[in-house]
Scaffold this motif. Sequence first.
Motif, PDB file in Angstrom:
ATOM      1  N   SER A  56       7.518  -0.516   9.553  1.00 37.33           N
ATOM      2  CA  SER A  56       6.286  -0.427   8.775  1.00 37.33           C
ATOM      3  C   SER A  56       6.402  -1.237   7.488  1.00 37.33           C
ATOM      4  O   SER A  56       5.441  -1.878   7.048  1.00 37.33           O
ATOM      5  N   ARG A  57       7.589  -1.235   6.884  1.00 35.97           N
ATOM      6  CA  ARG A  57       7.797  -2.059   5.697  1.00 35.97           C
ATOM      7  C   ARG A  57       7.596  -3.540   6.005  1.00 35.97           C
ATOM      8  O   ARG A  57       6.981  -4.279   5.229  1.00 35.97           O
ATOM      9  N   THR A  58       8.085  -3.979   7.161  1.00 37.27           N
ATOM     10  CA  THR A  58       7.891  -5.371   7.566  1.00 37.27           C
ATOM     11  C   THR A  58       6.416  -5.678   7.760  1.00 37.27           C
ATOM     12  O   THR A  58       5.921  -6.735   7.340  1.00 37.27           O
ATOM     13  N   LEU A  59       5.692  -4.745   8.388  1.00 35.20           N
ATOM     14  CA  LEU A  59       4.258  -4.944   8.606  1.00 35.20           C
ATOM     15  C   LEU A  59       3.508  -5.015   7.277  1.00 35.20           C
ATOM     16  O   LEU A  59       2.605  -5.846   7.110  1.00 35.20           O
ATOM     17  N   ILE A  60       3.869  -4.156   6.344  1.00 32.32           N
ATOM     18  CA  ILE A  60       3.232  -4.194   5.028  1.00 32.32           C
ATOM     19  C   ILE A  60       3.518  -5.536   4.341  1.00 32.32           C
ATOM     20  O   ILE A  60       2.628  -6.138   3.728  1.00 32.32           O
ATOM     21  N   GLU A  61       4.752  -6.024   4.453  1.00 33.34           N
ATOM     22  CA  GLU A  61       5.077  -7.334   3.874  1.00 33.34           C
ATOM     23  C   GLU A  61       4.219  -8.429   4.485  1.00 33.34           C
ATOM     24  O   GLU A  61       3.700  -9.306   3.778  1.00 33.34           O
ATOM     25  N   ALA A  62       4.067  -8.376   5.807  1.00 36.07           N
ATOM     26  CA  ALA A  62       3.242  -9.387   6.478  1.00 36.07           C
ATOM     27  C   ALA A  62       1.796  -9.302   6.011  1.00 36.07           C
ATOM     28  O   ALA A  62       1.121 -10.335   5.846  1.00 36.07           O
ATOM     29  N   ALA A  63       1.294  -8.078   5.791  1.00 40.57           N
ATOM     30  CA  ALA A  63      -0.065  -7.918   5.297  1.00 40.57           C
ATOM     31  C   ALA A  63      -0.222  -8.557   3.922  1.00 40.57           C
ATOM     32  O   ALA A  63      -1.205  -9.257   3.649  1.00 40.57           O
ATOM     33  N   VAL A  64       0.750  -8.349   3.058  1.00 38.48           N
ATOM     34  CA  VAL A  64       0.709  -8.942   1.729  1.00 38.48           C
ATOM     35  C   VAL A  64       0.783 -10.467   1.816  1.00 38.48           C
ATOM     36  O   VAL A  64      -0.004 -11.186   1.176  1.00 38.48           O
ATOM     37  N   ARG A  65       1.720 -10.971   2.608  1.00 38.69           N
ATOM     38  CA  ARG A  65       1.882 -12.423   2.753  1.00 38.69           C
ATOM     39  C   ARG A  65       0.629 -13.075   3.319  1.00 38.69           C
ATOM     40  O   ARG A  65       0.274 -14.201   2.952  1.00 38.69           O
ATOM     41  N   GLY A  66      -0.039 -12.358   4.246  1.00 39.57           N
ATOM     42  CA  GLY A  66      -1.211 -12.929   4.900  1.00 39.57           C
ATOM     43  C   GLY A  66      -2.525 -12.637   4.207  1.00 39.57           C
ATOM     44  O   GLY A  66      -3.587 -13.030   4.710  1.00 39.57           O
ATOM     45  N   GLY A  67      -2.487 -11.940   3.085  1.00 38.67           N
ATOM     46  CA  GLY A  67      -3.715 -11.653   2.344  1.00 38.67           C
ATOM     47  C   GLY A  67      -4.632 -10.657   3.036  1.00 38.67           C
ATOM     48  O   GLY A  67      -5.854 -10.680   2.834  1.00 38.67           O
ATOM     49  N   VAL A  68      -4.054  -9.767   3.838  1.00 40.44           N
ATOM     50  CA  VAL A  68      -4.864  -8.753   4.517  1.00 40.44           C
ATOM     51  C   VAL A  68      -5.283  -7.701   3.487  1.00 40.44           C
ATOM     52  O   VAL A  68      -4.437  -7.087   2.838  1.00 40.44           O
ATOM     53  N   GLY A  69      -6.571  -7.466   3.373  1.00 38.91           N
ATOM     54  CA  GLY A  69      -7.063  -6.616   2.294  1.00 38.91           C
ATOM     55  C   GLY A  69      -7.133  -5.143   2.595  1.00 38.91           C
ATOM     56  O   GLY A  69      -7.225  -4.314   1.667  1.00 38.91           O
ATOM     57  N   ASN A  70      -7.094  -4.770   3.893  1.00 42.03           N
ATOM     58  CA  ASN A  70      -7.334  -3.382   4.275  1.00 42.03           C
ATOM     59  C   ASN A  70      -6.286  -2.922   5.290  1.00 42.03           C
ATOM     60  O   ASN A  70      -6.021  -3.623   6.267  1.00 42.03           O
ATOM     61  N   PHE A  71      -5.725  -1.749   5.060  1.00 42.46           N
ATOM     62  CA  PHE A  71      -4.627  -1.260   5.890  1.00 42.46           C
ATOM     63  C   PHE A  71      -4.878   0.224   6.174  1.00 42.46           C
ATOM     64  O   PHE A  71      -5.020   1.025   5.238  1.00 42.46           O
ATOM     65  N   ILE A  72      -4.913   0.596   7.453  1.00 39.30           N
ATOM     66  CA  ILE A  72      -5.083   1.995   7.839  1.00 39.30           C
ATOM     67  C   ILE A  72      -3.815   2.436   8.559  1.00 39.30           C
ATOM     68  O   ILE A  72      -3.385   1.810   9.522  1.00 39.30           O
ATOM     69  N   PHE A  73      -3.235   3.531   8.075  1.00 41.33           N
ATOM     70  CA  PHE A  73      -1.942   3.983   8.563  1.00 41.33           C
ATOM     71  C   PHE A  73      -2.059   5.318   9.283  1.00 41.33           C
ATOM     72  O   PHE A  73      -2.678   6.254   8.792  1.00 41.33           O
ATOM     73  N   SER A  74      -1.413   5.369  10.447  1.00 41.75           N
ATOM     74  CA  SER A  74      -1.336   6.577  11.251  1.00 41.75           C
ATOM     75  C   SER A  74      -0.229   7.475  10.709  1.00 41.75           C
ATOM     76  O   SER A  74       0.931   7.325  11.054  1.00 41.75           O
ATOM     77  N   SER A  75      -0.605   8.407   9.832  1.00 43.38           N
ATOM     78  CA  SER A  75       0.369   9.334   9.285  1.00 43.38           C
ATOM     79  C   SER A  75       0.283  10.663  10.038  1.00 43.38           C
ATOM     80  O   SER A  75      -0.265  10.728  11.139  1.00 43.38           O
ATOM     81  N   THR A  76       0.799  11.729   9.459  1.00 43.40           N
ATOM     82  CA  THR A  76       0.949  12.968  10.222  1.00 43.40           C
ATOM     83  C   THR A  76       0.928  14.186   9.313  1.00 43.40           C
ATOM     84  O   THR A  76       1.365  14.128   8.149  1.00 43.40           O
ATOM     85  N   ALA A  77       0.473  15.300   9.872  1.00 39.05           N
ATOM     86  CA  ALA A  77       0.542  16.575   9.165  1.00 39.05           C
ATOM     87  C   ALA A  77       1.974  17.045   8.966  1.00 39.05           C
ATOM     88  O   ALA A  77       2.231  17.949   8.162  1.00 39.05           O
ATOM     89  N   ALA A  78       2.923  16.417   9.669  1.00 35.80           N
ATOM     90  CA  ALA A  78       4.331  16.797   9.508  1.00 35.80           C
ATOM     91  C   ALA A  78       4.845  16.514   8.106  1.00 35.80           C
ATOM     92  O   ALA A  78       5.914  17.009   7.731  1.00 35.80           O
ATOM     93  N   VAL A  79       4.106  15.741   7.302  1.00 40.52           N
ATOM     94  CA  VAL A  79       4.546  15.509   5.922  1.00 40.52           C
ATOM     95  C   VAL A  79       4.500  16.787   5.093  1.00 40.52           C
ATOM     96  O   VAL A  79       5.158  16.881   4.047  1.00 40.52           O
ATOM     97  N   TYR A  80       3.739  17.795   5.536  1.00 43.51           N
ATOM     98  CA  TYR A  80       3.618  19.041   4.784  1.00 43.51           C
ATOM     99  C   TYR A  80       4.743  20.028   5.085  1.00 43.51           C
ATOM    100  O   TYR A  80       4.940  20.980   4.325  1.00 43.51           O
ATOM    101  N   GLY A  81       5.447  19.841   6.210  1.00 43.82           N
ATOM    102  CA  GLY A  81       6.406  20.849   6.623  1.00 43.82           C
ATOM    103  C   GLY A  81       5.690  22.142   6.955  1.00 43.82           C
ATOM    104  O   GLY A  81       4.663  22.144   7.633  1.00 43.82           O
ATOM    105  N   THR A  82       6.228  23.267   6.498  1.00 44.82           N
ATOM    106  CA  THR A  82       5.539  24.548   6.635  1.00 44.82           C
ATOM    107  C   THR A  82       4.734  24.781   5.367  1.00 44.82           C
ATOM    108  O   THR A  82       5.293  25.069   4.305  1.00 44.82           O
ATOM    109  N   PRO A  83       3.420  24.626   5.426  1.00 43.22           N
ATOM    110  CA  PRO A  83       2.625  24.659   4.201  1.00 43.22           C
ATOM    111  C   PRO A  83       2.521  26.062   3.613  1.00 43.22           C
ATOM    112  O   PRO A  83       2.606  27.067   4.317  1.00 43.22           O
ATOM    113  N   GLU A  84       2.287  26.095   2.305  1.00 40.52           N
ATOM    114  CA  GLU A  84       2.124  27.364   1.613  1.00 40.52           C
ATOM    115  C   GLU A  84       0.694  27.857   1.675  1.00 40.52           C
ATOM    116  O   GLU A  84       0.431  29.047   1.427  1.00 40.52           O
ATOM    117  N   THR A  85      -0.240  26.964   1.966  1.00 38.28           N
ATOM    118  CA  THR A  85      -1.650  27.334   2.040  1.00 38.28           C
ATOM    119  C   THR A  85      -2.175  27.130   3.454  1.00 38.28           C
ATOM    120  O   THR A  85      -1.595  26.389   4.242  1.00 38.28           O
TER     121      THR A  85
END
Length: 329
Positions: free
Chosen positions: A97-126
């Motif tokens: 993903s870091r390589t892809l982001i670098e390519a986006a910057v090098r190529g002047g790509v203005g918009n980036f949508i990333f497939s992230s995940t609810a797993a970033v929350y772990g076991t949520p408190e709320t």
Amino acid sequence: MSVLVTGGGGYIGSHMVWHLTDAGEDVVVLDNLTTGFDWAIAPEASLVQGDCGDLDLLDRVIGENGVDAIVHFAGSIVVPESVADPLGYYLNNTVKSRTLIEAAVRGGVGNFIFSSTAAVYGTPETYPVSEDAPLAPESPYGRSKLMTEMMLADASAAHGFTYAALRYFNVAGADPKGRTGQSTRGATHLIKVACEAALGKRDSLTVFGTDYPTDDGTGVRDYIHVSDLVAAHGDALRYLRDGGANLVANCGYGHGFSVLEVVETVKRVSGDDFRVDLGPRRPGDPAAIVASRERISRELGWQPRFDDLDAIVASALKWEESLVRRNQR
């Protein structure tokens, strides 16, 4: 202008490609086809077979196709597998993903949508969990995705592109028109596994964990139809192109079902019984996680169309039946 979709031959990526081509977008797919399928890609899209960690290839694809937006799906997604192979997940999900982001910057790509995940929350408190909740991923999978979110924030601040990081909850179902669906052999998505068991493609289904602090002891998840998910990506693309600011947003319905509730729904909708085995918890799985959808509805005007577990299961079953016919040819 064209949209580059990485992982466009995979489950969610192929749905995104169909969604974009239906909207008249010029689409270029980059996929190494290790888990994706060329036949799942809309014929109007161009396919480049390759890896999103290949910077020279990315430079060429972005430059030759006038790419103004990237929708990034390519990566590894199985939580227990990430626990067993953390370095593989940090390579596929973070380093590339870091390589892809670098390519986006090098190529002047203005918009980036990333497939992230609810797993970033772990076991949520709320419950439900909002995007402002503490980030405490419990698996290398979740940490690999969170690292990419952090890279996007830093690179955007330094280089001026805009991005949307969409945190998926549990994606299920298939294209209502029957053009694509979850096709990966050995997939671990609960609804797909249950549908395979209902059709006799598996001998049984195993429920992992029956002692969670939930009503029936099994894990609770927010299941979102894949068509609603890709529609959210389409809304995000319009938002970014119209000058919207960086956005981090959940993609879920705001209510959950337990594993046993899902299994019983598949049995009822399919009309088929199948064996269910009870097993221990898997490392990295939280007890319950359900999305707050307030932000995505407010910022993008996103409105789900398939918020019905029976309908999600029915579309998944229909796709599994079509795979049976495909494999019999």
